[in-house]
Write a protein that holds these residues in place. Sequence first.
Motif, short mmCIF file in Angstrom:
data_model
loop_
_atom_site.label_atom_id
_atom_site.label_comp_id
_atom_site.label_asym_id
_atom_site.label_seq_id
_atom_site.Cartn_x
_atom_site.Cartn_y
_atom_site.Cartn_z
N THR A 27 3.61 3.28 -4.09
CA THR A 27 4.30 2.03 -3.78
C THR A 27 3.49 1.28 -2.74
N ASN A 29 3.07 -2.43 -0.28
CA ASN A 29 3.74 -3.64 0.18
C ASN A 29 3.01 -4.86 -0.40
N ILE A 31 1.15 -7.31 0.69
CA ILE A 31 -0.26 -7.60 0.99
C ILE A 31 -1.17 -6.52 0.41
N GLY A 32 -0.66 -5.28 0.38
CA GLY A 32 -1.43 -4.20 -0.23
C GLY A 32 -1.66 -4.48 -1.71
N ASP A 66 -7.12 -3.16 9.90
CA ASP A 66 -6.11 -2.76 8.93
C ASP A 66 -6.71 -2.56 7.53
N ARG C 9 0.70 -5.26 7.98
CA ARG C 9 -0.40 -4.38 7.63
C ARG C 9 -0.32 -3.95 6.17
N PRO C 10 -1.44 -3.93 5.40
CA PRO C 10 -1.35 -3.42 4.02
C PRO C 10 -1.07 -1.92 4.02
N VAL C 11 -0.14 -1.51 3.17
CA VAL C 11 0.25 -0.09 3.14
C VAL C 11 0.35 0.39 1.71
N ILE C 12 -0.09 1.62 1.50
CA ILE C 12 0.13 2.28 0.21
C ILE C 12 0.75 3.65 0.47
N THR C 13 1.79 3.96 -0.29
CA THR C 13 2.47 5.24 -0.12
C THR C 13 2.54 5.94 -1.46
N HIS C 362 8.16 -2.42 4.82
CA HIS C 362 7.56 -1.21 4.32
C HIS C 362 7.56 -0.12 5.37
#
Lengths: 83, 344, 451
Positions: A27, A29, A31-32, A66, C9-13, C362
Amino acid sequence: MKYHIPESLAISDSGFLFFARTGETFTLNQIGKEIIRLMQEGLSLDSISTKLIETYDVDEITLQKDLHDFITQLQLHKLVEEQ
Amino acid sequence: MKIGVTGLNATDNPGPGVPVIRSLQEATHIKTELIGLIYDSLEPGIYMDNLAQKNYLIPYPSSGLENMFERIKYIHDKEHLDFIIPNLDSELFGFVKLKNRLNELGIKTFLPTFEQLMIRGKDKLFDFCTQHDIKVPKNILITSQNDLYSIPKHFTYPVVVKGIFYEAYIANNFEEVITGFNKLRVKWGFPIIIQEYIAGSEYNVVALGDGKGNTIGAVPMKKLYITDKGKGWAGVTINDSTLLELTHKIMQKTEWQSGLELEFMKSNETNEYYLLEINPRFPAWVHLATAAGQNLPEALIRLALSENIDPFTSYKIGTIFIRGSWDFITDMSVFEKITTMGEI
Amino acid sequence: MDLKKKYERPVITKNYSGLMNKMGSATLTPPKTEICSVPVKRLVEQYGSPLFVMSEAGIRQNQKNFLRIFKTRYPKVQFAWSYKTNYLSAVCSVFHSEGSWAEVVSEFEYDRARKLGIKGNQIIFNGPDKNRQSLKKAISENSKIHIDHFDELFDIIDITNELDISADVAIRVNMDTGVYPKWDRFGFNFENGEAWNAIKRIVAQKNLNLVGLHTHIGTYMMTADAYRIAAKKLASLFMDIKKEYDIQLEYIDLGGGFASHNTLIGQYLPAEELVPSIEQYADAITSGIYDVQMRPDEMPMLILETGRALVDNTGYLISSVIANKRLSDGRRAIIIDAGVNILFTGFWYKHKISVAQDSGYHTEEATIYGPLCMNIDCIRESIILPTLNRGDQLVIEYAGAYDVTQWMQFITLRPNIVMIMSDGSVELIRKAESLDYIMQQELIPEKFQKK
C-alpha cells in the motif's frame, strides 16, 4: 540516476500495488504512488524531484532525504532496479 | 434489523462470526441484515457469497477503546446498526466497557458483565467451581519462569500449559513445559496456567443465559473428529441429562447473560465431567444448534429486545456437523478494495 | 502565486496477513495538538523540549471524584497524598489544598511535607527506613508512624522513654489476599500472628498510642476483590483490638495500589479494558469493612494512600523528533529527545503516544528510541504512527506518576516541568537543570585543579 520499474508491477489509483512476479501486495500513499508512476514513465530521479518540488509544498533538502529513504524501501522490497 | 457481527475468520482456528450470521439469516421471528466487522483483509467470511451485505475493517482490541468506538461510530453513521454481536474472547472486555456508549448511539448488545468475564477467566475458574461443587482440574498460575519449578509439588506429568486467552499445550516433562511456556508468554503474556491433565473424552455445550439465572437454550455435542489444533471438525448432538443439568447449574450460579460454550472432559477413570473452560461467546459450531432446532443467536437478540421467550426444551439428537474446506475464487480487486478502503 | 499541495513523506508498506489492519486510509488516533487547551507548539516554544506538563484541573478533578466515590460508600474518608508518586511541591500543594494529608516514606519526603506547611499530625510516616533522627522529629511533631518491623518498634520505645514523650503509632500489616506476588516484605504478617504480637507489645507500652492499622497489598492491582479481603482482615483486627483491649483505633489505612490506565508491557489488551473502575475498588474496600460487624459510632476513619491512579493521567511528556532512520531490515525508527532516563516508567508501560500535529493519513510501524547513546534507551518497540518530520512533537500520556521522582540525571540535564493551571495559564514548577546546578555538589581534589 534512473530506476527501472518491472513490467509486472501494477499500481491502482487507490495506491494499491500488486507485484505479479512475486504475488506480494503493498500500500502506498498518494505521493508514493505518484513517484512510482513517474518512474514507470521513465523519468530520472532528478526530473522526478523537480516535478515534485513544483507540485508540493516542500523544500529540496527534505524531499531529497525522503526520496532517498523511499527508494531504499523500494530496493529492500526488490521493486526497482537501478539502471 | 441491522446487526454487526465480528469474527469472520473462518480459518483452521475458526471464529464464530460466520455460523452466527448463518443462524441469523435463518431467523424466523426477526428480519435481519448483516454487517461483517473484520480485523483482516483475508478473513474468509468477506469472500463468502450471500453472507454479510457489507464488511468493515475495525481496529484490533490492542489498539485501544477510543479507536474502536470511533470506528464503530463511523460505521454506524453509514449503516445505522441496531445491534452488535462480538464473537471473540479478546474483544469482549472492550465491548463490555463500551456497552453504555454504544447503547447511547442506539446500538444494543447482550453481553456478560465484567464480573462474569472475570469468573470465567482461566485464572479464576478453579475457584468458582470449587465454590459451587463443580468438578474441575487442579491448576496453578504462573507469572514467572521461576514459578515453574513448583510444578512437581502440585502435579504429576503430563500437565496442560495454557495461555490466558487462547492456546494450550500438553507437556510430558519439564522441558516441554518450558517450550509451551515460552510460546505462550510471548504471545499472550502472563499469567500462564498449569493444569492437571485429565485423560478422557471431550464434550461441549453451547448455551444461552438470560442474565437472571435461566437457561434459554442448551445443546450438548460430542466431537467426532478433532484436528491437530484441538478443534472439532465434526460433531454430533447428543442426549445426556447430566451435561444439561451441569449447564443449568452453571448458568444459574453465574447468572450468565449472553451465549457461551462450556467445555467438559469426561474422565476415563471416574466417568465424571470436569469443567475445562467457559468460553464467554458462542462457539464456531453454534450453527449445529440452530440446525437441531435451537436458534440461539436469534434468541439472544430477542432477549436483548426484552421479548418474552420461552426457553427451548428440546433439540434434534443425532444432528451432525462436518466442517469442510472450500476455496473461494475472486479477483485481486476485491482484496485491494478492502485493504485500501477498509470496507467492501 | 500557485497554491502547492500539502506535502507528505512518500511511504510504501508491505501488506502482511494478520498485520493488515490500518482500517484502510483512516489514521489511528487523532493528533493531540493541545494539552488542557494550551497548544503543544506554544509550550515547546516557551519552555523547550522535552517538557513535562502537569494539569492542575486534572488533579483536582481526580481527587474530587475519588473522594466522592468513597464518601458515598463510607462515612469517614481521608486521603493522604503518596509523596513518592510525585513529590513536586506544586503537585503536592494541589493535593493538600484538596484536603489530602501527606504520606511519606523517608526523612527527605517528611521534610518536604513539613516545608509545605503540613502539620505533623497530618503526616503518615511509612516505610522500612526511618532513622533515629527522623523518628525523633516525627514523634515530637506528632505525626502518625506506621511501624514496619520490630527493630523500628524498639527504636520508638527507646526514643519515647528517653525523651519521655508519647508517640502515635500504627502497624503495617501484610496478609494473604489471594494475589501474587505476596507483599510480605513490608510490615507484620497477619496470618502467622506476628501482627498480633506487635500489637500486644505496643499496647503494653505507656508511651505508645496505637491509633491505626495499615496495609498495602501491592501495586497496579488488577483485581478489586483482593481489597475486599484486605479490608475485611484489617477490620476484623480492628475489632479484635477493641474486644481484647477496649481500644478504639482512629483509623484503618488501606494504602494504595489501584491501577491506572497505563498498559503494562506484556499485556495484550489495553489497560482501560481490564483495569477495575474506581467504583469497583471502592465497593470492594467498603464491603470488606461492612462484612465485619460494628456499630456506626465505632467505625474507624478510612485512610487511602492512592498515588498512581490519582496523578498518572494528569502528567504529559512532550518530546520532539530528532531523526527518522531505517534499521538494517528496513524497519522505521524514530529518535526523540526524551529517553528512559526521564521516562523511567517506559521500562514497564506501553504509554499512549500521540502525534502533536496534523499529519498525513498514512501510518507505518516504527520503533521509538530515546536520545541516549545506550542500547536500553528504547521508548517503544513497536507502534503505529503517521509519518513524522524532524522537529515534530509527540505527546506521551500517563506520565504523571513516578516519572518525575524516579527519573535520572544521566548524560544530559533534566528538562523543565510546567503546570497548566485551572485558569489556563502556564506556570514553571521545576526549572530545567543547569551544568552549575549539577556540578555544585562536586569537589575536585586540589592536585587536579587547573591553576
